[in-house]
Enzyme design. Structure first.
Site, PDB file in Angstrom:
ATOM      1  N   GLU A  86       0.849  -1.188   0.000  1.00  0.00           N
ATOM      2  CA  GLU A  86       0.000   0.000   0.000  1.00  0.00           C
ATOM      3  C   GLU A  86       0.879   1.230   0.000  1.00  0.00           C
ATOM      4  OE1 GLU A  86      -1.890  -1.197   3.450  1.00  0.00           O
ATOM      5  OE2 GLU A  86      -3.300  -2.459   2.372  1.00  0.00           O
TER       6      GLU A  86
ATOM      7  N   TYR B   7       7.578   2.172  -7.713  1.00  0.00           N
ATOM      8  CA  TYR B   7       6.819   0.925  -7.853  1.00  0.00           C
ATOM      9  C   TYR B   7       6.375   0.714  -9.305  1.00  0.00           C
ATOM     10  CZ  TYR B   7       6.782   1.099  -2.758  1.00  0.00           C
ATOM     11  OH  TYR B   7       7.172   1.156  -1.449  1.00  0.00           O
TER      12      TYR B   7
HETATM   13  C1  LIG Z   1      10.294   6.044  -2.110  1.00  0.00           C
HETATM   14  C2  LIG Z   1      11.761   5.884  -1.731  1.00  0.00           C
HETATM   15  C3  LIG Z   1      11.957   4.623  -0.921  1.00  0.00           C
HETATM   16  C4  LIG Z   1      12.589   5.788  -3.043  1.00  0.00           C
HETATM   17  O1  LIG Z   1      13.942   5.542  -2.666  1.00  0.00           O
HETATM   18  P1  LIG Z   1      15.135   6.084  -3.568  1.00  0.00           P
HETATM   19  O2  LIG Z   1      16.376   5.433  -3.103  1.00  0.00           O
HETATM   20  O3  LIG Z   1      15.120   7.561  -3.592  1.00  0.00           O
HETATM   21  O4  LIG Z   1      14.704   5.547  -5.001  1.00  0.00           O
HETATM   22  P2  LIG Z   1      15.647   5.174  -6.214  1.00  0.00           P
HETATM   23  O5  LIG Z   1      16.814   6.117  -6.281  1.00  0.00           O
HETATM   24  O6  LIG Z   1      15.965   3.721  -6.160  1.00  0.00           O
HETATM   25  O7  LIG Z   1      14.685   5.488  -7.429  1.00  0.00           O
HETATM   26  C5  LIG Z   1      14.253   4.470  -8.312  1.00  0.00           C
HETATM   27  C6  LIG Z   1      13.197   5.070  -9.231  1.00  0.00           C
HETATM   28  O8  LIG Z   1      12.059   5.494  -8.475  1.00  0.00           O
HETATM   29  C7  LIG Z   1      11.540   6.700  -9.043  1.00  0.00           C
HETATM   30  N1  LIG Z   1      11.722   7.810  -8.088  1.00  0.00           N
HETATM   31  C8  LIG Z   1      12.336   7.745  -6.886  1.00  0.00           C
HETATM   32  N2  LIG Z   1      12.286   8.951  -6.281  1.00  0.00           N
HETATM   33  C9  LIG Z   1      11.613   9.771  -7.108  1.00  0.00           C
HETATM   34  C10 LIG Z   1      11.229  11.134  -7.030  1.00  0.00           C
HETATM   35  N3  LIG Z   1      11.531  11.909  -5.975  1.00  0.00           N
HETATM   36  N4  LIG Z   1      10.527  11.658  -8.056  1.00  0.00           N
HETATM   37  C11 LIG Z   1      10.213  10.903  -9.122  1.00  0.00           C
HETATM   38  N5  LIG Z   1      10.564   9.595  -9.267  1.00  0.00           N
HETATM   39  C12 LIG Z   1      11.249   9.041  -8.262  1.00  0.00           C
HETATM   40  C13 LIG Z   1      12.334   6.928 -10.316  1.00  0.00           C
HETATM   41  O9  LIG Z   1      11.692   6.200 -11.348  1.00  0.00           O
HETATM   42  C14 LIG Z   1      13.647   6.310  -9.952  1.00  0.00           C
HETATM   43  O10 LIG Z   1      14.423   5.937 -11.043  1.00  0.00           O
HETATM   44  P3  LIG Z   1      15.426   7.040 -11.699  1.00  0.00           P
HETATM   45  O11 LIG Z   1      16.186   7.677 -10.575  1.00  0.00           O
HETATM   46  O12 LIG Z   1      16.269   6.219 -12.618  1.00  0.00           O
HETATM   47  O13 LIG Z   1      14.539   8.013 -12.411  1.00  0.00           O
HETATM   48  C15 LIG Z   1      12.269   7.132  -0.969  1.00  0.00           C
HETATM   49  O14 LIG Z   1      11.901   8.287  -1.691  1.00  0.00           O
HETATM   50  C16 LIG Z   1      11.720   7.235   0.441  1.00  0.00           C
HETATM   51  O15 LIG Z   1      12.255   6.646   1.369  1.00  0.00           O
HETATM   52  N6  LIG Z   1      10.652   8.022   0.592  1.00  0.00           N
HETATM   53  C17 LIG Z   1      10.071   8.273   1.927  1.00  0.00           C
HETATM   54  C18 LIG Z   1       9.476   7.010   2.523  1.00  0.00           C
HETATM   55  C19 LIG Z   1       8.474   6.392   1.594  1.00  0.00           C
HETATM   56  O16 LIG Z   1       7.669   7.057   0.977  1.00  0.00           O
HETATM   57  N7  LIG Z   1       8.526   5.063   1.514  1.00  0.00           N
HETATM   58  C20 LIG Z   1       7.639   4.286   0.680  1.00  0.00           C
HETATM   59  C21 LIG Z   1       6.385   3.988   1.421  1.00  0.00           C
HETATM   60  S1  LIG Z   1       5.222   3.143   0.366  1.00  0.00           S
END
Ligand SMILES: CC(C)(COP(=O)(O)OP(=O)(O)OC[C@H]1O[C@@H](n2cnc3c(N)ncnc32)[C@H](O)[C@@H]1OP(=O)(O)O)[C@@H](O)C(=O)NCCC(=O)NCCS
Length: 175
Positions: free
Chosen positions: A120, A132
């Site tokens: 979710e 995702y």
């Molecule tokens: C969501 C989260 C886990 C992503 O982690 P991350 O290490 O930044 O993600 P990645 O660097 O592996 O990104 C992989 C892909 O996700 C997408 N993505 C990640 N962050 C993004 C952003 N801020 N805006 C748009 N796309 C994004 C992109 O497609 C990205 O690929 P790209 O960098 O080649 O374009 C991180 O932003 C986070 O911890 N957020 C707060 C907590 C949260 O929301 N957790 C998920 C609960 S469901």
């Protein structure tokens, strides 16, 4: 999974290690948890009970100096696996760590015989939704006003791993 594995052969992720998250890591991750999730942050007790529960895979991502970059958890129950949480420290985001953790959790689901991974996500969480979607998750439902008190819907996402992937029951989880 071995206790610590280099995440990738080259590039920035070469400095990221994935290993099992242990109970003694919990105090260290709580500030990250609070910063990312605010009022929805899990308590230490909730992490400890998750780590002790059957069918769980919790992983930590660290750099080579041992700094915690992120963490994520999976619950395997019947034919489905649920991503319980996924978090990357603000200073480490957008470097592939979240994708790395998610891929490892999906691999654990596969290895555990799951036919689908469910999770979710808040309807207003665009970064997570993008991650995702990039990994092939599809929206299969909406839980209206699931996140309180913010009154935000949850999108239920599913990644099929093969097989029927029928959902057997609802569980409480954040991701
Ligand atoms: C969501 C989260 C886990 C992503 O982690 P991350 O290490 O930044 O993600 P990645 O660097 O592996 O990104 C992989 C892909 O996700 C997408 N993505 C990640 N962050 C993004 C952003 N801020 N805006 C748009 N796309 C994004 C992109 O497609 C990205 O690929 P790209 O960098 O080649 O374009 C991180 O932003 C986070 O911890 N957020 C707060 C907590 C949260 O929301 N957790 C998920 C609960 S469901």
């Amino acid at each position: 999974m071995t206790p610590a594995v280099p995440a990738a052969p080259g590039g920035p992720l070469a400095r990221v290690l994935l290993r099992r998250l242990r109970w003694w890591d919990v105090e260290r991750l709580l500030p990250v948890e609070a910063e990312l999730f605010g009022a929805g942050a899990w308590s230490a007790e909730l992490f400890w009970s998750e780590l002790a529960a059957p069918g769980r895979t919790y992983l930590a991502a660290e750099d080579r100096d041992g700094a915690l970059l992120g963490y994520g958890g999976l619950a395997l129950a019947g034919p489905d696996a649920d991503v319980q949480t996924l978090a990357v420290a603000p200073g480490a985001q957008r470097r592939g760590v979240g994708g790395l953790l998610l891929d490892a959790l999906v691999a654990a689901a596969r290895e555990g015989g799951a036919s689908a991974v469910l999770l979710e996500v808040r309807a207003d969480n665009a970064p997570a939704a993008a991650l995702y979607a990039a990994r092939g998750f599809e929206r299969i439902g909406v839980r209206r006003r699931y996140y309180q008190p913010e009154d935000v819907d949850a999108h239920v996402l599913r990644l099929r791993l093969g097989g029927s992937g029928a959902r057997s029951g609802a569980e409480t989880h954040r991701s």
